[in-house]
Scaffold this motif. Structure first.
Motif, PDB file in Angstrom:
ATOM      1  N   LEU A  84      38.322  46.869  40.864  1.00 27.08           N
ATOM      2  CA  LEU A  84      39.217  47.059  40.151  1.00 27.08           C
ATOM      3  C   LEU A  84      38.995  48.003  39.073  1.00 27.08           C
ATOM      4  O   LEU A  84      38.072  47.970  38.532  1.00 27.08           O
ATOM      5  CB  LEU A  84      39.408  45.599  39.422  1.00 27.08           C
ATOM      6  CG  LEU A  84      40.815  45.399  38.670  1.00 27.08           C
ATOM      7  CD1 LEU A  84      41.909  45.027  39.873  1.00 27.08           C
ATOM      8  CD2 LEU A  84      41.079  44.107  37.629  1.00 27.08           C
ATOM      9  N   ARG A  87      40.832  47.524  32.937  1.00 23.92           N
ATOM     10  CA  ARG A  87      42.135  47.345  31.820  1.00 23.92           C
ATOM     11  C   ARG A  87      41.764  47.277  30.439  1.00 23.92           C
ATOM     12  O   ARG A  87      40.784  46.593  30.037  1.00 23.92           O
ATOM     13  CB  ARG A  87      42.884  46.185  32.248  1.00 23.92           C
ATOM     14  CG  ARG A  87      43.348  46.122  33.617  1.00 23.92           C
ATOM     15  CD  ARG A  87      44.090  47.470  34.250  1.00 23.92           C
ATOM     16  NE  ARG A  87      44.789  47.218  35.445  1.00 23.92           N
ATOM     17  CZ  ARG A  87      44.434  47.214  36.674  1.00 23.92           C
ATOM     18  NH1 ARG A  87      43.448  47.798  36.726  1.00 23.92           N
ATOM     19  NH2 ARG A  87      45.381  47.097  37.557  1.00 23.92           N
ATOM     20  N   ASN A 180      37.229  37.395  34.908  1.00 21.37           N
ATOM     21  CA  ASN A 180      38.694  37.987  35.084  1.00 21.37           C
ATOM     22  C   ASN A 180      38.926  37.892  36.566  1.00 21.37           C
ATOM     23  O   ASN A 180      38.664  38.990  37.132  1.00 21.37           O
ATOM     24  CB  ASN A 180      38.538  39.219  34.537  1.00 21.37           C
ATOM     25  CG  ASN A 180      39.983  40.349  34.769  1.00 21.37           C
ATOM     26  OD1 ASN A 180      40.934  39.500  35.113  1.00 21.37           O
ATOM     27  ND2 ASN A 180      39.744  41.742  34.885  1.00 21.37           N
ATOM     28  N   PRO A 182      41.097  37.294  40.461  1.00 24.06           N
ATOM     29  CA  PRO A 182      42.302  37.671  40.879  1.00 24.06           C
ATOM     30  C   PRO A 182      43.322  36.827  40.457  1.00 24.06           C
ATOM     31  O   PRO A 182      43.135  35.689  40.736  1.00 24.06           O
ATOM     32  CB  PRO A 182      42.093  37.752  42.393  1.00 24.06           C
ATOM     33  CG  PRO A 182      40.913  37.628  42.536  1.00 24.06           C
ATOM     34  CD  PRO A 182      39.970  37.237  41.497  1.00 24.06           C
ATOM     35  N   VAL A 194      48.922  50.591  41.814  1.00 30.44           N
ATOM     36  CA  VAL A 194      47.832  49.300  41.818  1.00 30.44           C
ATOM     37  C   VAL A 194      47.762  49.003  43.275  1.00 30.44           C
ATOM     38  O   VAL A 194      46.595  48.769  43.800  1.00 30.44           O
ATOM     39  CB  VAL A 194      48.308  48.421  40.741  1.00 30.44           C
ATOM     40  CG1 VAL A 194      47.204  47.096  40.723  1.00 30.44           C
ATOM     41  CG2 VAL A 194      48.257  49.010  39.224  1.00 30.44           C
ATOM     42  N   LEU A 203      42.969  41.394  42.992  1.00 26.17           N
ATOM     43  CA  LEU A 203      43.979  41.285  42.571  1.00 26.17           C
ATOM     44  C   LEU A 203      44.874  39.969  42.790  1.00 26.17           C
ATOM     45  O   LEU A 203      45.384  39.356  41.864  1.00 26.17           O
ATOM     46  CB  LEU A 203      45.258  42.335  43.129  1.00 26.17           C
ATOM     47  CG  LEU A 203      44.608  43.773  42.911  1.00 26.17           C
ATOM     48  CD1 LEU A 203      45.617  44.754  43.460  1.00 26.17           C
ATOM     49  CD2 LEU A 203      44.837  44.039  41.028  1.00 26.17           C
ATOM     50  N   GLU A 233      40.688  35.704  31.597  1.00 26.98           N
ATOM     51  CA  GLU A 233      41.504  36.651  31.466  1.00 26.98           C
ATOM     52  C   GLU A 233      42.770  35.992  32.577  1.00 26.98           C
ATOM     53  O   GLU A 233      42.523  35.375  33.411  1.00 26.98           O
ATOM     54  CB  GLU A 233      41.390  37.957  32.122  1.00 26.98           C
ATOM     55  CG  GLU A 233      42.550  38.855  31.880  1.00 26.98           C
ATOM     56  CD  GLU A 233      42.416  40.417  32.125  1.00 26.98           C
ATOM     57  OE1 GLU A 233      41.292  41.061  31.541  1.00 26.98           O
ATOM     58  OE2 GLU A 233      43.232  41.033  32.551  1.00 26.98           O
TER      59      GLU A 233
HETATM   60  N1  GLN Z   1      45.529  43.088  35.097  1.00 29.56           N
HETATM   61  C1  GLN Z   1      45.461  43.457  36.285  1.00 29.56           C
HETATM   62  C2  GLN Z   1      47.012  43.964  36.799  1.00 29.56           C
HETATM   63  O1  GLN Z   1      47.784  43.738  36.251  1.00 29.56           O
HETATM   64  C3  GLN Z   1      45.080  42.354  37.355  1.00 29.56           C
HETATM   65  C4  GLN Z   1      43.758  41.783  37.340  1.00 29.56           C
HETATM   66  C5  GLN Z   1      43.463  40.753  37.730  1.00 29.56           C
HETATM   67  O2  GLN Z   1      44.122  40.033  38.757  1.00 29.56           O
HETATM   68  N2  GLN Z   1      42.290  40.065  37.396  1.00 29.56           N
HETATM   69  O3  GLN Z   1      47.164  44.849  37.552  1.00 29.56           O
END
Ligand code: GLN
Length: 275
Positions: A84, A87, A180, A182, A194, A203, A233
């Motif tokens: 990923l 962010r 964090n 998915p 994305v 994800l 998260e």
């Molecule tokens: N924050 C990411 C997004 O919105 C997703 C991250 C996650 O699933 N841990 O694309």
């Protein structure tokens, strides 16, 4: 070709900002400095790499994958399609953990990062707490390769375990368990860039987005020290439901939901209830 010619070429493929950013990285200068070297002739191999990258950008590939690295909390991390893209919200998660450890004055914490991806969370914490014992876990061999490469480049000594959440993690007690995972809901609308480029395994978290938290919570009690912090998260709609799950799993805990800079619920912290 000159820098100026390359900027003009770049604008045919992508935004002026991205073109300059790309060129600046290839030439190892600050984007503002480009303007001072407009007449400079760029070597052919760099021109070719620039053209290849422009093509990737015009095909809607994320600039972070095209460039191959990102800045996270001031550190440089390699990224590729197996992980990923970190962010800003995740920097906030790390900041909160850092504040917790500083407030509690724990200088040698044991930290477990579940689903580490490129390793940004665990490795950044190891950077700030050199005496900590950090273990990074991921189910993806390819993600672990990226995290291992980042640990090496940053000169950080941490442990890696290939594991489906706790399944291969030896029993041991941690001060901090962070994840964090998915968390996107199966039916949730997300940006095309994305969806089309970042790994689905990093994800999606099932129909309500909470599947991975359920898997983590199943065994988490055995891995927590008496005094602990769990830092998750979360998806912006998931806080209250996850809070309920936690109250069922970890009795006597104190749950705090925190918003990110865009004012959306984004982090959930669990500590021992001291009341
Ligand atoms: N924050 C990411 C997004 O919105 C997703 C991250 C996650 O699933 N841990 O694309």
């Amino acid at each position: 070709m000159t820098v100026e010619e390359l900027i003009v070429l770049g604008k045919k493929y992508t935004s002026s900002t991205h073109a300059k950013m790309l060129l600046a990285i290839l030439l190892e200068v600050n984007p503002l400095e480009l303007l001072t070297i407009l007449d400079k002739i760029v070597e052919e191999d760099k021109v070719n790499l620039y053209k290849k990258s422009l093509k990737a950008l015009s095909e809607n590939r994320p600039i972070q994958y095209v460039i191959g690295h990102v800045n996270f909390y001031g550190l440089k991390f390699k990224v590729n399609e197996n992980v990923l893209i970190p962010r800003f919200e995740t920097e906030e998660l790390v900041e909160n953990i850092k504040n917790y450890l500083e407030k509690k004055n724990i200088i040698n914490p044991k930290i477990l990062d579940l689903g580490c991806g490129s390793g940004v969370i665990g490795l950044t914490l190891k950077h700030f707490f050199p005496n900590s014992l950090v273990t990074l876990v991921d189910i993806s061999k390819d993600a672990l390769k990226v995290a291992e490469s980042n640990a090496k480049t940053l000169g950080l000594d941490v442990n890696f375990i290939k594991s489906d959440w706790f399944s291969n993690v030896p029993l041991s007690k941690y001060d901090v368990i962070v994840s964090n995972p998915p968390y996107i809901m199966t039916d949730e609308e997300i940006e095309e860039i994305v969806k089309n480029n970042e790994p689905a395994i990093a994800l999606y978290g099932g129909s309500d987005g909470l599947d991975c938290y359920r898997s983590i919570l199943k065994y988490i009690n055995k891995y927590l020290k008496d005094d602990y912090l769990i830092a998750f998260e979360i998806g912006y709609l998931e806080g209250e439901k996850l809070k309920e799950l936690i109250k069922e799993t970890i009795p006597n805990s104190r749950v705090t939901i925190k918003k990110d800079l865009s004012a959306k619920d984004r982090m959930l912290f669990v500590e021992k209830n001291i009341d």
